[in-house]
Write an enzyme that holds these catalytic residues in place. Structure first.
Site, PDB file in Angstrom:
ATOM      1  N   LYS A  54       0.817  -1.523  -0.170  1.00 43.57           N
ATOM      2  CA  LYS A  54      -0.099   0.240   0.247  1.00 43.57           C
ATOM      3  C   LYS A  54       1.258   1.365  -0.022  1.00 43.57           C
ATOM      4  O   LYS A  54       0.487   2.180  -0.580  1.00 43.57           O
ATOM      5  CB  LYS A  54      -0.909   0.185   1.039  1.00 43.57           C
ATOM      6  CG  LYS A  54      -1.961  -0.960   1.489  1.00 43.57           C
ATOM      7  CD  LYS A  54      -2.886  -1.383   2.206  1.00 43.57           C
ATOM      8  CE  LYS A  54      -3.867  -2.213   2.129  1.00 43.57           C
ATOM      9  NZ  LYS A  54      -4.823  -3.015   3.545  1.00 43.57           N
ATOM     10  N   GLN A  98      -4.139  -1.480   9.486  1.00 40.62           N
ATOM     11  CA  GLN A  98      -4.333  -2.833   8.869  1.00 40.62           C
ATOM     12  C   GLN A  98      -5.340  -4.320   9.990  1.00 40.62           C
ATOM     13  O   GLN A  98      -4.421  -4.328  10.922  1.00 40.62           O
ATOM     14  CB  GLN A  98      -2.736  -3.320   8.514  1.00 40.62           C
ATOM     15  CG  GLN A  98      -2.720  -4.441   8.115  1.00 40.62           C
ATOM     16  CD  GLN A  98      -2.667  -4.314   6.952  1.00 40.62           C
ATOM     17  OE1 GLN A  98      -3.424  -3.816   5.627  1.00 40.62           O
ATOM     18  NE2 GLN A  98      -4.622  -5.455   6.644  1.00 40.62           N
ATOM     19  N   ASP A 121     -11.189   2.622   4.655  1.00 40.31           N
ATOM     20  CA  ASP A 121     -11.400   1.550   4.324  1.00 40.31           C
ATOM     21  C   ASP A 121     -12.679   1.457   4.613  1.00 40.31           C
ATOM     22  O   ASP A 121     -13.838   0.650   4.031  1.00 40.31           O
ATOM     23  CB  ASP A 121     -10.942   1.360   5.332  1.00 40.31           C
ATOM     24  CG  ASP A 121      -9.825   0.148   4.681  1.00 40.31           C
ATOM     25  OD1 ASP A 121      -9.476  -0.348   3.800  1.00 40.31           O
ATOM     26  OD2 ASP A 121      -8.716   0.583   5.738  1.00 40.31           O
TER      27      ASP A 121
END
Ligand code: NDP
Length: 292
Positions: A54, A98, A121
């Site tokens: 990422k 994460q 997200d």
């Protein structure tokens, strides 16, 4: 009829190149460099790889990324404190925690603590609610990646029966929520589906999956979906990423199902790369929204 391989890697590359131009234009016009803060707790090797990918993708798109790597024994309170700082920092536009987090951490409390305007997200309850109501702020990355793939291969969902196997908050539920909307930003052809969700307690799963025009597997069980579960000519999207002895495999028995499906995503190289591309798009969007 030959099966079409839905190439997520190439599609994600195209999207990232478009995004790179968008970022360049934005910065040339005086906007701040979109910046993603990634939070990694512990040393799970897969998580480290995901975060590194990422970060690299951010840099390639002309964005900044800032990684905070905390030890495995980090407490929920310490993580919340870090999130307070990131939430308040005007130089940070998107925040990514994460998953999975170590077991002593209350993951739900942590995710709920990310400021909804920086929740790239799209896990925060406010953003989930906005999506369900058909006025999304951020589209959830993996389901958005699936829709982008269908869009770019001109496989509309309008009026189609889409069966989603899996009901997680990260993939299955938001996927279904997007598909039933009138328009999710890709036009009405890429929404307006008739959706059925399957899960571990679904009776006669194969009877249901065989009814799908488009079958989306997000289960986490290697090769669960076999050819007899797929209607000939269906489109099959495999979200699963499972590590087995012979490498990475999806939730779909690729070799078998590719013989009956009209189109299928490979694993790796299917949905995975699109998830990252959509995360970057959300970071750009978050940056725009915060400057507006
Ligand atoms: P979860 O474990 O959170 O959810 C799995 C879902 O599958 C649950 O709803 C579960 O049902 C259902 N399920 C489990 N076993 C069966 C079964 N035998 N039959 C029918 N349904 C079943 O997983 P995630 O949604 O987070 O992830 C799913 C997969 O997608 C994983 O392989 C993951 O690695 C991958 N993934 C890939 C991403 C990408 O970028 N490509 C991103 C995120 C995930 P129940 O609710 O009843 O337990």
């Amino acid at each position: 009829m030959a099966v079409t391989i839905l190439d997520g890697k190439a599609t994600a590359k195209a999207i990232r190149e478009e995004l790179q131009l968008e970022v360049q234009q934005w910065v040339n016009d005086g906007g701040p460099v979109p910046t993603l803060a990634a939070v990694l707790v512990g040393d799970d090797p897969a998580s480290r790889v995901y975060v590194r990918n990422k970060e690299r993708a951010c840099q390639q798109a002309g964005m900044f990324s800032r990684l905070t790597h905390l030890p495995t024994d980090t407490s929920t309170a310490a993580l919340l404190k870090l999130l307070d700082q990131l939430n308040a920092d005007p130089a940070i536009h998107g925040i990514l925690v994460q998953l999975p987090l170590p077991s002593q951490i209350d993951s739900q409390t942590v995710l709920d603590h990310v400021c909804p305007q920086k929740d790239v997200d799209a896990f925060a309850p406010e953003n989930v609610g906005l999506l369900v109501q058909g006025r999304p702020r951020f589209l959830p990355c993996t389901p958005h990646g699936v829709l982008q793939l269908l869009h770019r291969y001109s496989i509309p969902t309008r009026g189609k029966h889409v069966v989603v196997v899996g009901r997680s908050d990260i993939v299955g539920k938001p996927m279904a929520n997007m598909l039933v909307q009138r328009d999710c930003g890709l036009g009405p052809e890429y929404a307006n589906a008739t959706v059925t969700i399957g899960h571990s307690l679904t009776a006669n799963l194969a009877d249901i999956t065989r009814q799908a025009d488009i079958l989306i597997a997000a289960v986490g069980r290697p090769r669960l979906i076999t050819a007899d579960m797929v209607r000939p000519g269906a489109v099959v999207i495999d979200v699963g990423i499972n590590r087995v002895e012979d490498g990475l495999v999806g939730d779909v028995h690729y070799e078998e199902v590719a013989k009956v499906a009209a189109a299928i995503t490979p694993v790796p190289g299917g949905v995975g790369p699109l998830t990252i591309a959509m995360l970057l798009r959300n970071t750009m969007l978050a940056c725009r929204l915060q400057q507006a």
